[in-house]
Structure formats: structure tokens, C-alpha cells
Design an enzyme around this catalytic site. Structure first.
Site, mmCIF file in Angstrom:
data_model
loop_
_atom_site.group_PDB
_atom_site.id
_atom_site.type_symbol
_atom_site.label_atom_id
_atom_site.label_comp_id
_atom_site.label_asym_id
_atom_site.label_seq_id
_atom_site.Cartn_x
_atom_site.Cartn_y
_atom_site.Cartn_z
ATOM 1 N N LYS A 1 110.257 -89.002 78.113
ATOM 2 C CA LYS A 1 108.943 -88.490 77.715
ATOM 3 C C LYS A 1 108.547 -87.357 78.652
ATOM 4 O O LYS A 1 108.783 -87.441 79.870
ATOM 5 C CB LYS A 1 107.920 -89.630 77.797
ATOM 6 C CG LYS A 1 106.532 -89.305 77.261
ATOM 7 C CD LYS A 1 105.629 -90.532 77.362
ATOM 8 C CE LYS A 1 104.269 -90.291 76.744
ATOM 9 N NZ LYS A 1 103.407 -91.494 76.843
ATOM 10 N N SER B 1 101.288 -92.716 72.446
ATOM 11 C CA SER B 1 101.561 -91.321 72.719
ATOM 12 C C SER B 1 103.043 -91.001 72.925
ATOM 13 O O SER B 1 103.425 -89.830 72.875
ATOM 14 C CB SER B 1 100.769 -90.881 73.957
ATOM 15 O OG SER B 1 101.244 -91.545 75.105
ATOM 16 N N SER C 1 101.031 -97.014 74.502
ATOM 17 C CA SER C 1 101.765 -95.788 74.178
ATOM 18 C C SER C 1 103.278 -95.934 74.062
ATOM 19 O O SER C 1 103.945 -95.043 73.550
ATOM 20 C CB SER C 1 101.441 -94.698 75.205
ATOM 21 O OG SER C 1 100.185 -94.142 74.913
#
Lengths: 467, 481
Positions: free
Chosen positions: B77, B152, B176
Site C-alpha cells: 500500500k 482504504s 481498511s
């Protein structure tokens, strides 16, 4: 009644590394922005890594100032924007959600008066702003982050001071204490900074910020009291405000900023877990604490019979008391204390001279022993000390080089005394009946030998030769 | 060559000499080039990955010691720092930020010869649950590109689901990792707070967030934890896991374990298909010998409000450093006073970050903290107490990961409150520090549904054993790429 309270920021200059990373705490020796890393620059993703030694040193300060130590301490974020603050928040401590600062209520006795300490907190110092450009139009502000994240202890007092003199006395005691504890070197530029809160009878509290040295603090407080009194005498009300100390003009100036209105949005710093300071740690720290200044002073008086004033001066200065501890023996302690306080302190009265001196504890011991055994007169010892400090040569070397040694050779002295007896027949006669007169003859011998005659031997020989 | 293998299978096949790391990474790159234009899982791709894989193959051939990942392509990420690589947080503010250091998880994976195939898309600064708030455009759900992949860590979940890597690291502040795992039908793990070092993870709400693996199987989570979990001197909040081996005994089963069903996460607001999938999962758990019983966690209904209050406060502080003096460099200081300059600089933040920064400036401020921030902290502590109590009675808790099915891109973006409420089942694990996992359980109208299991703090191993047991009962269709 005049009320003065202080907030003192003291750098823990003796620590190896910064408060939250392994950059050097001694930032002074670096080129601009060389003593930095992702953590103290607050780079995205970096986390603070608490320096446990800093916690210990701050705890020691709190203990020395008679503060209570909470079982658990915590850190908070103080949020505000300033270019010298890499994260735009400062990691500090706070007591609003329970007592979690490193030191609670304490006190210091100043001239017999108890000055209460409100709290002691550990926090990070910001970077340093450097202004360049001559006029405000072309002025630019540069930031040096070398200092960012260095450990700072804030000491907050109650408004217990009544005069600038008490403030000065307190600062003297405090800087001696911090130096003696081995936590800070108050002589370093910027190691000690302060804010003061000042109010007079019937007036509002005025905060004076930005005072860069203890020396200026007393001046700033004095200026502020005078300013407030003068307003008061003309029936002008004293408004509650923040003023800045103008270092160049030596006056306080209204800051006209909205600093008072700032909302710091304090909240717990989640990246640093709560720290327990249990009794075992406290006991250990206590046992490792250096002897206090008061205890040293009492020991000097009771053990070595050193006069109180001398003991006071000697014990309160770490450099000289360390020198004393290293050099003295039971028999020469008093003499060494005497040399340090009457001669040496005057000789190396600045930081630079102290650092440059070539003298060691051995020199001091030799000199005191030489005075006691009569090898050198007290008078000549001053010259010898001057040479020691300057050259670092050994005492015997200096005595021989400068011919400072006492005339203690019996036959040599006998010749000199015979000459005096011959030239002063009347006094010699008087001396036979009136022993006081003999001192005049001793003086004559000293004159002739330029003070180098061994006084005891001179007296003995005179008595013998006069009969 | 088959890309559709788990991390453990990859390791086995490379070790057995059936495949080379280079071939596998090259094939993975091809896959990225063929699907990512549509799915947009990646913000940047490591063009050097094949060369790096070749070097690892050389090490294998020459008999040198090789790390446990054997050249496995892993996606990261884009809020975790890799030295000399861009780390953007999907924000214009960090568009050109190149990290000068490695996050601890990156250091550990490098030591084990992992290959970072690319940095994945996310909601800007991890604020969001649909990846629509990326400043560089949304990612799309591989199960149906009209739909959001969750967030996310949306890019991470997409990349694992669409075979653009073998495993991924996301971060979980309020769900997330678990939310996109559920939406993309992969496994997502939020460990006990402090199990994985956050050093190098760009903070959003640091007191509750954790890095977590997103993988194809539960065993792969255990494999990843074995590499990245444990105490780190660079993160004072990490805990000593005594080098726990999460793989050993993962098939121990859940016979006799007591599992609490969180009724407050299965209310009327839950989509019927999610509800029935959860009930089905509960009967499966019972079939495996677990004893399931309902439990109410009252504070759950306040958890989202508390979550947004706390995270906004911390975000307001954590993101304060992005003032355009050190990051951004958008425009000259000429003509600005300090505060107005910062206001102007902050226009670079997207709408969701701006919203939360404004909330974050307000809720902890003098005069309002008592009504909002301090109250939120009270909810957090009460919720934690409730869960501590629950874990005295139960070994595990179960609930749907997300109360609804994936929604269409653009469907909720203008309704922040309804978006916030999607977090209702995930924020509890963050606010309490407890570990939680989402495992793929069912497909409804072509859209995935995940089931969430919770365990008590430091019971990560038990949680993985339970998740593994449940996973074995599930057979799902392949993602229709």
C-alpha cells in the site's frame, strides 16, 4: 506585592542522543542541517523512540528539586504551526488529565524563603530560525533543524518571587544544582532559557517570553517591574498580555500576537506508551545521584574545618569542587580550599580560561604541600600558580626556573641574619629584653630575601644568634 | 504458468524447482499490464522487479542462503515507505515524496527476499473505505468493475484478487484491510495493536492503526506474520510476540471453542444476503464443534461516532506537517503571511482529508473537547471494557465484516454519513486493539461477502486457527476477470 513566576527551559546537554532518535544531543558542533534523521525531521512514517536516559536525567532533576514523581508518566502533543517545528506539533508533557509530568510539586529554599516548583516536564526542543537580510523587505528566514528534538526539561515555579534579586539567587542555585547533578552545562549558549510572569499589586499578569539567558532574565524582570510600577503610578491599567524581551535594546515589547488565543489541542501522544517509574528505579537513581551541594558544604566545614564562606563558594561550583575532591588529602584540604577560592578562581574566571588551563589536581596538591612544608612562601605560591595554569610545568620545575623556592638552607640564612644583626645593633639590644621587636628583624630578613626566607627557620635562627 | 497460487504454494514450487522467481515475476508483470489499466490497483510498478527476481534465482541455483519469500512478488500500500521509492499516500501533497528510508516491514521482507512489485492505490492518506478518494482515481472491483473494491487498502485487495501479486500489505485504521478484503473476496488481517511495527507507515490515526496482510489464504496471513510481526526498537508501541510461529498448529480446529455472535453488528441495517451468509457461517462454525451464543456489545452503536472523532483528532495532528514548506512545493511564499500560506497549501488535500482535518481541528479544541473528543475516548474505553468482559466468556466473536455488499463507484461518495456507517462492524477491533480477520465466505449476485472473526489481544494465533477452520468449509467461484 510584586509576584514573579518562572518557566525555565534547561537543555540536558550531557546526554548522548536526542529525545526521540539517535542524532546527537550536542548539536552545536555540526554544520547546518547535518545532525538530522527521518525521526527528528518528522518525515512521513517516522516514529519517536523515547530516550530512556533522558527520562532518568529529568527524574533526577525532579528529585533534586524535592518534587513528587508520579508512578506513570505520559507524553502529549502540543499542536501549533511554526517553521522550526518539523511535525507542526511538539511532544511535551501536561498535567490536565491527571499528574503525568515527570515531576510534581517541589520546592527550593532561596534566602530562607520557600520557592514552590509547580511541575517539571520533559519535552523536545524545536529547530532554530536564522534570519538573514538587513531590512524587513529582503529578510529571509532559514531553519536549522540540528537542534530539533534535543531534550529539554521545563521547570515551572509558582509566582513566589518578590524581587529580581530573589530571581537571580534562585537562578544561581538552580544552575549550580543542574551542573552538580551532571545533567546540564548552564554555561553553554542557549542551554538555559526562560519565560517570566510578572505582576505588581493591583495589576494583571504579564508574561515575558524569549529571554535567552539567566543574566537577561533578572534584567527583564527588573525592567518589567519598573514599567508596571510607572504605569501604575500614573493610574494607567496594566493589561494582561505577552511581551517579548528585546535582547538588543534590553526592554520588553508587547508582542501584539494572538499567542494567548492559541489553542494547542493537547492530546495523548499514542506513539509513546505510558512509562512506569517504580520505587526500584527511583531508589537506584537516588543512590547514583551525586552528593548535593549542601552536603558537600557541610562536609567541608565539619571534616576539614574550612571556613563557612570558603566552603560555600567551593561546594557550589562543580568544576572547583571536583578539583578539590581530586586533589586534597586530609592534611592539605584547608590549604587547597584556600588556594582555589583566593587565587585560582580569580586566575581562571572565564569559561575559556578554564578550558585552556594546563593545571591538574597533582599540581594543586604539590603546591599546597609545598606551602605547608615551607618550601614556598604563600606570596611566591601565587606566582607559581600563575605559571602552572599557563605552562602546565611541574612545581619543582617552576620553582627552579623562576627561583621561587624558600631560602631554607641554614648556613645561607645564617650569613644573611648575621649581616642584619651587624647593621641593626640597637634593635638587637632591644630584642633581647622585648621579644616583640624580633619581628622587625624577621621583616628585615624577608626584605633582603625578597620574601623567600623560610619564616619559621628565620625566627629560630634569629633567636639563637641573638641569644 | 499458473499465477493463481497461494504464497505457500509459490514458495514450495520455487523450492522444488518447478518454477523460477524470474518467470513468475515476469508473468505477474504481464498480468499487471493486461488488467491494471482497467482495475487501477497500482500507483507505481517496480520496473526492476524481473531483474531482482533473476538475482534471487541465481542465489537459489548457487546454493546460497535464500530468504523465506524466494522472490515472491508482494504489493505494498502506498502509505508505507520504501527507500528511494515514491510514497504518495495517494495524495497530491506527497505526489513527489521519495522516502529516504525503509519501513520496518519493508526491511524485514527485503531480508526474506521478497520483491516489491508495486505500490498500491488507496484512499488519500487512508481516509475512506472505497478507494474513491485517491487523488489519482479510484480502483475497481475485479468481481465487477462498476463497483468499488472497498478501502482504504483497495489497491492492495484488488492486486491480490486479480493475481497482480501473491500477497499484499495494507493498513487498517477502521477496517481498511478487512473491508476491501471482504469486497474483493480475499483474506484481510488486522493484528493485535502493536504486533506489527508501524515504523515507516505514514500515520493517519496512530493510536489505533496497524499494518495487516491481505492474502489469498489464511495460512498466507500466518506466513506473512511470521516474517513481519514482533518487537521493533523503532516503534515503542510494538509488543514482544516471542517469535511466535503462526503457521504451526494452524489446523488445530475449533472443537469446544466458545464463539459470541455480536448482535449489535447484525441489526436491521445489514443487507439480507450478508445476514444469511453470516448465519450460514455460524452454523458451519457449530458444525466444526464450536459453541455459538449471542452477545450484545452495547457500545458498538456509538463506535463509529467515537472512531471518527478520535481519528479526525489524530489526523489533524499527524497531517499538520504537510504545510508545503517541506512537502508539496506548489507555489512561492511571496505575498503570504505564515498562516495564510499554510491555508493555501492545504488546498492540495482532497475533499475527504479536508473534511477530517476540519473536524480534527474542532473536536479536540478548547471548549469542545469535553463534548466530543473526551467523550469519544470514554466510548473507546467502555467498548474495550465490554470486549474484555466478552472475552472472559468467549474465545472468539463473529460478525459480518461489512454490513452491506460492495456498492457502485460514485453511489455514496456524496453522502459521507452513509459512507461512515459502513465502518460499523470494523472499527471495534481498532478502538479496542483486538485482532480481527475477514475471510471470503460467499458471493451474492456476483459480489463477495466476508465473515469477520475477532479474538482477544495477543490471541492472534487462536484467531488464525479459527479462521483457517472456517475457510476449509468454503468453496467459492473464481474471480471473473
Amino acid at each position: 506585592m510584586t509576584k514573579i513566576g518562572l518557566e525555565i527551559h534547561c537543555q540536558l546537554t550531557h546526554l548522548e542522543s536526542k529525545l526521540f532518535c539517535s542524532c546527537k544531543a550536542n548539536y552545536r558542533e555540526f554544520e547546518i542541517n547535518e545532525n538530522i534523521c527521518p525521526v527528528c525531521m518528522g518525515l512521513p512514517g517516522s516514529l519517536p523512540r523515547l530516550n530512556q536516559e533522558a527520562v532518568k536525567k529529568a527524574t533526577v532533576i525532579a528529585m533534586a528539586l524535592n518534587c513528587s514523581i508520579p508512578e506513570k508518566i505520559a507524553f502529549f502533543r502540543k499542536n501549533y504551526f511554526y517553521p522550526d517545528l518539523p511535525k507542526n506539533f511538539q511532544i511535551t508533557q501536561l498535567n490536565i488529565y491527571g499528574d503525568t509530568s515527570i515531576g510534581g510539586e517541589g520546592f527550593v529554599i532561596v534566602e530562607g524563603k520557600k520557592i514552590r516548583i509547580t511541575r517539571i516536564q520533559l519535552e523536545e526542543d524545536p529547530g532554530r530560525l536564522i534570519y538573514e537580510g538587513s531590512s524587513s523587505k529582503n529578510q529571509i528566514t532559514l531553519v536549522d533543524y540540528n537542534r530539533a528534538g534535543t531534550p529539554l526539561v521545563e521547570i515551572v515555579t509558582e509566582p513566589d518571587f518578590e524581587s529580581p534579586k530573589q530571581v537571580r539567587e534562585f537562578l544561581n542555585i538552580l544552575s549550580d544544582l543542574l551542573e552538580n547533578l551532571g545533567v546540564s552545562d548552564p554555561g553553554l549558549d542557549g542551554a538555559m532559557r526562560a519565560d517570566a510572569n510578572v505582576s505588581i499589586e493591583g495589576g494583571n499578569k504579564v508574561e515575558v517570553k524569549n529571554i535567552g539567558s539567566f543574566h537577561d532574565l533578572e534584567k527583564a524582570v527588573h525592567f518589567e517591574i519598573t514599567r508596571q510600577n510607572s504605569l501604575h503610578s500614573r493610574d494607567i491599567s496594566i493589561i494582561q498580555e505577552t511581551r517579548h524581551w528585546d535582547d538588543k535594546r534590553k526592554i520588553t515589547v508587547s508582542s501584539r500576537s494572538k499567542e494567548e488565543d492559541l489553542d494547542y489541542r493537547y492530546f495523548l501522544e499514542g506513539d509513546i506508551p505510558w512509562i512506569s517509574i517504580d520505587n526500584n528505579i527511583l531508589e537506584k537513581l537516588k543512590s547514583e545521584m551525586p552528593e548535593s551541594i549542601n552536603s558537600k558544604k557541610e562536609r567541608y566545614i565539619s571534616k576539614y574545618n574550612i571556613p563557612e564562606q570558603v566552603a560555600d563558594v567551593l561546594s557550589s561550583d562543580k568544576f572547583y569542587s571536583d578539583l578539590f575532591e581530586e586533589s586534597h588529602t586530609d592534611s592539605n584540604a584547608k590549604e587547597i580550599a584556600n588556594i582555589i577560592t583566593t587565587d585560582l578562581m580569580g586566575l581562571i574566571d572565564t569559561r575559556e580560561k578554564r578550558d585552556a588551563t594546563k593545571m591538574s589536581a597533582v599540581h594543586l596538591r604539590d603546591l599546597a604541600d609545598a606551602i605547608i612544608s615551607g618550601k614556598i612562601s604563600r606570596n611566591s605560591s601565587k606566582n607559581a600558580l600563575y605559571e602552572i595554569v599557563k605552562t602546565g610545568n611541574s612545581l619543582p620545575q617552576i620553582i627552579s626556573d623562576l627561583d621561587l623556592g624558600n631560602v631554607s638552607d641554614e648556613s645561607e640564612l645564617t650569613v644573611i641574619i648575621q649581616e642584619i644583626i651587624t647593621s641593626e645593633p640597637q634593635v638587637v639590644e632591644q630584642a633581647k629584653s622585648n621579644p616583640q621587636t624580633i619581628n622587625y628583624l624577621v621583616g628585615k630578613v624577608m626584605q633582603k630575601t625578597k620574601g623567600k626566607a623560610d619564616p619559621k627557620l628565620t625566627l629560630d635562627l634569629l633567636k639563637k644568634l641573638i641569644g | 504458468m499458473n499465477l493463481k497460487i497461494s504464497a505457500l504454494e509459490f514458495v514450495q514450487q520455487v523450492q522444488d524447482g518447478n518454477i523460477s522467481a524470474e518467470d513468475f515475476v515476469a508473468k505477474t508483470m504481464e498480468q499487471i499490464h493486461s488488467v491494471d489499466e482497467k482495475l487501477h490497483a497500482f500507483l507505481s510498478v517496480n520496473e526492476n522487479a524481473i531483474n531482482q527476481a533473476r538475482l534471487i534465482d541465481k542465489k537459489i541455483k548457487s546454493g546460497d542462503k535464500v530468504g523465506a519469500c524466494f522472490g515472491m512478488p508482494i504489493s505494498i500500500k502506498d502509505n508505507m515507505c520504501i527507500k528511494n521509492e515514491k510514497t504518495t499516500c495517494a495524495s497530491k501533497m506527497l505526489e513527489n515524496f521519495i522516502s529516504p528510508y525503509d519501513a520496518t516491514v519493508i526491511t524485514k521482507l527485503k531480508q526474506q527476499d521478497a520483491i516489491f512489485i508495486g505500490k498500491t492505490n488507496m484512499d488519500e492518506f487512508a481516509m475512506g473505505l472505497s478507494t474513491e478518494f485517491s487523488a489519482f482515481g479510484p480502483s475497481r472491483n475485479p468481481w465487477n468493475p462498476e463497483y468499488v473494491p472497498g478501502g482504504s487498502s483497495g489497491g492492495s485487495a484488488v492486486s491480490v484478487s486479480a493475481f497482480e501479486c501473491v500477497a499484499s500489505l495494507g493498513s487498517d485504521t477502521g477496517g481498511s484491510v478487512r473491508n476491501p478484503a471482504s469486497f474483493c473476496s480475499v483474506v484481510g488481517y488486522k493484528p493485535t495493536y502493536g504486533l506489527i511495527s508501524r515504523y515507516g507507515l505514514i500515520s493517519y490515526a496512530n493510536s489505533i492503526e496497524q499494518i495487516g496482510p491481505i492474502t489469498r489464504t489464511v495460512k498466507d496471513v500466518a506466513f506473512m506474520l511470521n516474517i513481519i510481526a514482533g518487537i521493533d526498537p523503532n516503534d515503542n508501541t510494538t509488543i514482544d510476540n516471542k517469535n511466535e510461529d503462526y503457521l504451526s498448529g494452524i489446523d488445530s480446529g475449533i472443537e469446544g471453542k466458545k464463539i459470541g455472535i455480536i448482535t449489535d453488528m447484525m441489526t436491521d441495517g445489514v443487507d439480507p444476503s450478508v445476514l444469511s451468509a453470516t448465519k450460514d457461517a455460524i452454523s458451519k462454525l457449530e458444525g466444526l464443534g464450536a459453541i455459538c451464543e449471542e452477545i450484545s456489545i452495547e457500545m458498538v452503536k456509538y463506535s463509529v461516532a467515537a472512531y471518527y472523532t478520535i481519528t479526525a483528532t489524530e489526523a489533524g495532528s499527524n497531517l499538520a506537517r504537510y504545510d508545503n514548506l517541506r512537502y508539496g512545493y506548489d507555489f512561492s511564499v511571496e505575498g503570504y503571511e505564515f498562516n495564510s500560506y499554510i491555508s493555501k497549501a492545504r488546498e492540495k488535500f482532497g475533499p475527504e482529508v479536508t473534511r477530517r482535518m476540519i473536524i480534527g481541528g474542532f473536536v479536540p479544541s478548547a471548549g469542545h473537547a469535553g463534548k466530543y473528543f473526551l467523550k469519544a475516548l470514554k466510548v473507546k474505553s467502555k467498548l474495550t471494557k465490554e470486549l474484555d468482559e466478552a472475552f472472559k466468556k468467549f474465545d472468539l466473536l463473529v460478525a459480518p465484516t461489512v454490513p452491506i455488499l460492495p456498492f457502485k463507484i460514485g453511489e455514496k461518495i456524496n453522502d459521507p454519513v452513509s459512507l461512515f456507517l459502513v465502518d460499523i462492524n470494523t472499527v471495534t477491533a481498532n478502538l479496542t486493539g483486538k485482532p480481527a480477520i475477514s475471510i471470503p465466505y460467499s458471493i451474492s449476485n456476483g459480489l463477495p461477502i466476508g465473515i469477520q472473526l475477532f479474538a482477544d489481544s495477543n490471541q492472534d494465533k487462536l484467531l488464525l486457527q479459527a479462521a483457517y477452520a472456517l475457510e476449509q468449509t468454503v468453496k467459492l467461484p473464481e474471480v471473473p476477470l
